[in-house]
Design a protein around this motif. Structure first.
Motif, PDB file in Angstrom:
ATOM      1  N   PHE A  33       0.834  -1.205   0.000  1.00 49.99           N
ATOM      2  CA  PHE A  33       0.000   0.000   0.000  1.00 49.99           C
ATOM      3  C   PHE A  33       0.870   1.256   0.000  1.00 49.99           C
ATOM      4  CE2 PHE A  33      -3.076  -3.094   1.600  1.00 49.99           C
ATOM      5  CZ  PHE A  33      -4.218  -2.725   0.903  1.00 49.99           C
ATOM      6  N   VAL A  34       1.945   1.234   0.767  1.00 49.88           N
ATOM      7  CA  VAL A  34       2.863   2.379   0.816  1.00 49.88           C
ATOM      8  C   VAL A  34       3.512   2.594  -0.548  1.00 49.88           C
ATOM      9  CG1 VAL A  34       4.968   3.271   1.872  1.00 49.88           C
ATOM     10  CG2 VAL A  34       3.282   2.081   3.278  1.00 49.88           C
ATOM     11  N   ILE A  35       3.940   1.512  -1.188  1.00 44.27           N
ATOM     12  CA  ILE A  35       4.583   1.603  -2.501  1.00 44.27           C
ATOM     13  C   ILE A  35       3.631   2.204  -3.527  1.00 44.27           C
ATOM     14  CG2 ILE A  35       5.438   0.215  -4.437  1.00 44.27           C
ATOM     15  CD1 ILE A  35       6.708  -1.641  -2.381  1.00 44.27           C
ATOM     16  N   PHE A  36       2.387   1.732  -3.530  1.00 42.67           N
ATOM     17  CA  PHE A  36       1.425   2.264  -4.491  1.00 42.67           C
ATOM     18  C   PHE A  36       1.150   3.742  -4.221  1.00 42.67           C
ATOM     19  CE2 PHE A  36      -2.939   3.276  -5.787  1.00 42.67           C
ATOM     20  CZ  PHE A  36      -2.855   2.989  -7.137  1.00 42.67           C
ATOM     21  N   ALA A  37       1.026   4.118  -2.948  1.00 45.58           N
ATOM     22  CA  ALA A  37       0.769   5.519  -2.610  1.00 45.58           C
ATOM     23  C   ALA A  37       1.936   6.412  -3.029  1.00 45.58           C
ATOM     24  CB  ALA A  37       0.509   5.651  -1.107  1.00 45.58           C
ATOM     25  N   LEU A  38       3.158   5.957  -2.805  1.00 45.33           N
ATOM     26  CA  LEU A  38       4.339   6.739  -3.185  1.00 45.33           C
ATOM     27  C   LEU A  38       4.435   6.882  -4.697  1.00 45.33           C
ATOM     28  CD1 LEU A  38       7.020   5.319  -0.706  1.00 45.33           C
ATOM     29  CD2 LEU A  38       5.978   7.593  -0.652  1.00 45.33           C
ATOM     30  N   MET A  53       9.190  -0.808  -6.599  1.00 48.75           N
ATOM     31  CA  MET A  53       8.828  -2.189  -6.276  1.00 48.75           C
ATOM     32  C   MET A  53      10.077  -3.016  -5.971  1.00 48.75           C
ATOM     33  SD  MET A  53       5.784  -2.835  -9.086  1.00 48.75           S
ATOM     34  CE  MET A  53       5.692  -4.589  -8.772  1.00 48.75           C
ATOM     35  N   LEU A  54      11.140  -2.794  -6.731  1.00 51.02           N
ATOM     36  CA  LEU A  54      12.389  -3.493  -6.458  1.00 51.02           C
ATOM     37  C   LEU A  54      12.949  -3.091  -5.098  1.00 51.02           C
ATOM     38  CD1 LEU A  54      14.557  -5.432  -7.504  1.00 51.02           C
ATOM     39  CD2 LEU A  54      15.677  -3.474  -8.600  1.00 51.02           C
ATOM     40  N   VAL A  92      12.666   5.656  -3.242  1.00 47.48           N
ATOM     41  CA  VAL A  92      13.351   4.507  -2.640  1.00 47.48           C
ATOM     42  C   VAL A  92      13.624   4.762  -1.166  1.00 47.48           C
ATOM     43  CG1 VAL A  92      15.485   3.155  -2.670  1.00 47.48           C
ATOM     44  CG2 VAL A  92      14.365   3.761  -4.822  1.00 47.48           C
ATOM     45  N   THR A  93      14.028   5.992  -0.840  1.00 47.42           N
ATOM     46  CA  THR A  93      14.322   6.331   0.557  1.00 47.42           C
ATOM     47  C   THR A  93      13.088   6.185   1.431  1.00 47.42           C
ATOM     48  OG1 THR A  93      16.024   7.898  -0.167  1.00 47.42           O
ATOM     49  CG2 THR A  93      15.196   8.123   2.086  1.00 47.42           C
ATOM     50  N   PHE A  94      11.954   6.732   0.972  1.00 49.86           N
ATOM     51  CA  PHE A  94      10.722   6.638   1.756  1.00 49.86           C
ATOM     52  C   PHE A  94      10.237   5.192   1.855  1.00 49.86           C
ATOM     53  CE2 PHE A  94      10.018  11.258   0.758  1.00 49.86           C
ATOM     54  CZ  PHE A  94       9.995  11.678   2.077  1.00 49.86           C
ATOM     55  N   MET A 128      12.181   2.472   1.939  1.00 49.53           N
ATOM     56  CA  MET A 128      13.042   1.833   2.938  1.00 49.53           C
ATOM     57  C   MET A 128      12.664   2.294   4.349  1.00 49.53           C
ATOM     58  SD  MET A 128      15.227  -0.179   1.386  1.00 49.53           S
ATOM     59  CE  MET A 128      15.987  -0.468  -0.222  1.00 49.53           C
ATOM     60  N   MET A 129      12.422   3.590   4.508  1.00 46.69           N
ATOM     61  CA  MET A 129      12.048   4.114   5.824  1.00 46.69           C
ATOM     62  C   MET A 129      10.729   3.536   6.295  1.00 46.69           C
ATOM     63  SD  MET A 129      13.116   8.151   5.508  1.00 46.69           S
ATOM     64  CE  MET A 129      12.281   8.512   7.059  1.00 46.69           C
ATOM     65  N   SER A 130       9.771   3.393   5.371  1.00 49.83           N
ATOM     66  CA  SER A 130       8.466   2.822   5.736  1.00 49.83           C
ATOM     67  C   SER A 130       8.615   1.384   6.193  1.00 49.83           C
ATOM     68  CB  SER A 130       7.510   2.902   4.542  1.00 49.83           C
ATOM     69  OG  SER A 130       7.314   4.234   4.135  1.00 49.83           O
ATOM     70  N   ALA A 131       9.468   0.616   5.497  1.00 47.01           N
ATOM     71  CA  ALA A 131       9.689  -0.782   5.887  1.00 47.01           C
ATOM     72  C   ALA A 131      10.296  -0.866   7.274  1.00 47.01           C
ATOM     73  CB  ALA A 131      10.588  -1.469   4.863  1.00 47.01           C
ATOM     74  N   VAL A 132      11.233   0.037   7.583  1.00 43.41           N
ATOM     75  CA  VAL A 132      11.855   0.047   8.911  1.00 43.41           C
ATOM     76  C   VAL A 132      10.838   0.444   9.971  1.00 43.41           C
ATOM     77  CG1 VAL A 132      13.579   1.195  10.337  1.00 43.41           C
ATOM     78  CG2 VAL A 132      14.162   0.478   8.018  1.00 43.41           C
ATOM     79  N   MET A 133      10.022   1.448   9.664  1.00 42.58           N
ATOM     80  CA  MET A 133       9.053   1.955  10.641  1.00 42.58           C
ATOM     81  C   MET A 133       7.968   0.938  10.967  1.00 42.58           C
ATOM     82  SD  MET A 133       9.960   5.079  11.470  1.00 42.58           S
ATOM     83  CE  MET A 133       8.502   5.903  12.042  1.00 42.58           C
ATOM     84  N   MET A 134       7.639   0.070  10.010  1.00 43.77           N
ATOM     85  CA  MET A 134       6.556  -0.892  10.224  1.00 43.77           C
ATOM     86  C   MET A 134       7.006  -2.143  10.965  1.00 43.77           C
ATOM     87  SD  MET A 134       4.156  -0.782   6.829  1.00 43.77           S
ATOM     88  CE  MET A 134       5.478  -1.239   5.725  1.00 43.77           C
ATOM     89  N   ARG A 135       8.298  -2.284  11.197  1.00 38.16           N
ATOM     90  CA  ARG A 135       8.783  -3.476  11.894  1.00 38.16           C
ATOM     91  C   ARG A 135       8.197  -3.569  13.295  1.00 38.16           C
ATOM     92  NH1 ARG A 135      14.521  -4.337  13.000  1.00 38.16           N
ATOM     93  NH2 ARG A 135      14.212  -2.355  14.037  1.00 38.16           N
ATOM     94  N   SER A 136       7.935  -4.774  13.726  1.00 36.45           N
ATOM     95  CA  SER A 136       7.546  -4.989  15.119  1.00 36.45           C
ATOM     96  C   SER A 136       8.766  -4.758  15.997  1.00 36.45           C
ATOM     97  CB  SER A 136       7.021  -6.408  15.329  1.00 36.45           C
ATOM     98  OG  SER A 136       5.876  -6.632  14.555  1.00 36.45           O
TER      99      SER A 136
END
Length: 381
Positions: free
Chosen positions: A23-28, A56-57, A334-336, A338-346
């Motif tokens: 969802f984040v990727i599509f929004a970006l 996506m990559l 790409v930066t956002f 990566m940041m989103s993936a880090v922020m969503m981690r448990s």
């Protein structure tokens, strides 16, 4: 047993994070397209396709980056839950401490209940996801075997480098696909009557190879079992399919100087053939057809062909965009991501802010308990 449960929780958390990241990727990417439109690059389909493939990559590489940088990331509270708690402790939210902790802990409780198959709902949900994943995986394998049968039934024409040209008396539309080492372009026998159409179709499919469209289509086909229920996945795949055709058409008109009218007429002829009953490429994934039309849904598919023709007839022949503009948009995307993936981690451990929240909740409960005890004691006095 405890280690198995922890491992299962990690897998489920990663699965949920991956679906949210789509969802984040599509929004970006949607935001990037709006920016391109504002800069007069709405027709830069090649740039839009590169941006979509790039983001996506980046999303696919996020787990590797997070794993390699885990030592650095764990030193900071780079987590959406920790940020929410930090803002709450600063007084930005008016909510009871116990309610806030309940909201923060809800995702982890859901994962534990899902892994532990707690309740009928969780069992049913797990069964549905498992059945869907297995079903779409089988569909991908069956599709791959069907594609192999089509290739085996073709007649070899010639081989140039790593590309083999085949002739088929059953396929009605040219398409391209690949194996582990070789690439294939399949030409319908009925198309050989018009060599001008053959040249344009071959140039089109070769451009798909340059854009790596076949590889992307295969990757998305095997990713579908993981994201079959996620609407963001289908939105991304739909836009990949739309942009790859428009970017390919635009590139051919720009580089090969084909006559736009002749090229559009070639598309229309291929479109009419592709809607005939029995065309095996109509519903086949892991291949990129010259005109992708599903005979079962002509109205929807025909609109895609219409968009391609309108884009070509409105094309002025200029090369849209520049590599600089593309990089200026891709880097923040790409930066956002990566940041989103880090922020969503448990969170791996409790942060200082979450310990503070837990302490406040315990004090709140203690105060409530003391108040109840006082109310019980007063009547007795």
């Amino acid at each position: 047993m405890l280690n198995d449960l922890l491992l299962n929780e990690l897998v489920v958390n990663a699965y949920i994070d991956a679906n949210l990241l789509l969802f984040v990727i599509f929004a970006l990417w949607w935001l990037a397209v709006r920016i391109l439109s504002r800069t007069g690059l709405a027709g830069a389909y090649d740039a839009q396709l590169r941006l979509l493939n790039g983001v996506m990559l980046a999303g696919a590489l996020c787990p590797v980056v997070i794993y390699l940088a885990d030592g650095i990331i764990s030193q900071y509270s780079l987590n959406v839950f920790d940020l929410i708690v930090a803002h709450y402790l600063d007084g930005d939210y008016e909510i009871k401490p116990s309610t806030m902790q309940l909201l923060i802990d809800a995702p982890s409780h859901f994962v534990r209940d899902f892994v532990g198959q707690s309740g009928t709902f969780m069992v049913t949900l797990a069964m549905l996801i498992t059945a869907g994943t297995v079903g779409f995986l089988l569909k991908a394998i069956i599709n791959l075997l069907a594609l192999r049968r089509v290739l085996q039934a073709c007649h070899p024409l010639r081989t140039i480098g790593s590309v083999t040209f085949l002739i088929s008396d059953t396929v009605l539309v040219p398409f391209s696909t690949r194996g582990l080492r070789r690439r294939y372009i399949v030409l319908p026998e009925v198309m050989l009557e018009d060599m001008a159409d053959v040249r344009m179709a071959i140039s089109h499919e070769l451009q798909h190879f340059r854009q790596r469209d076949v590889e992307w289509d295969m990757a998305l086909a095997f990713l579908q079992p993981l994201f079959f229920w996620n609407p963001a996945f289908y939105l991304l795949r739909k836009n990949v399919g739309r942009l790859r055709e428009m970017a390919c058409d635009q590139s051919l008109i720009t580089r090969r100087r084909y006559d736009i009218r002749a090229y559009c007429e070639c598309l229309l002829r291929a479109g009419r053939r592709s809607m005939m009953v029995g065309n095996p490429v109509s519903t086949m994934r892991m291949s990129v057809a010259f005109v992708d039309i599903d005979a079962l849904r002509p109205a929807i598919s025909n609109s895609m062909l219409r968009q391609r023709i309108l884009a070509l007839t409105g094309y002025d022949g200029r090369k849209h965009g520049s590599r600089l503009i593309y990089m200026l948009i891709l880097v923040p995307l790409v930066t956002f991501t990566m940041m989103s993936a880090v922020m969503m981690r448990s969170p791996a451990d409790w942060s200082h802010d979450r310990l503070m929240l837990s302490t406040i909740v315990n004090l709140e409960r203690l105060e409530t308990r003391n108040s109840n005890n006082l109310m019980m004691v007063r009547p007795q006095q």
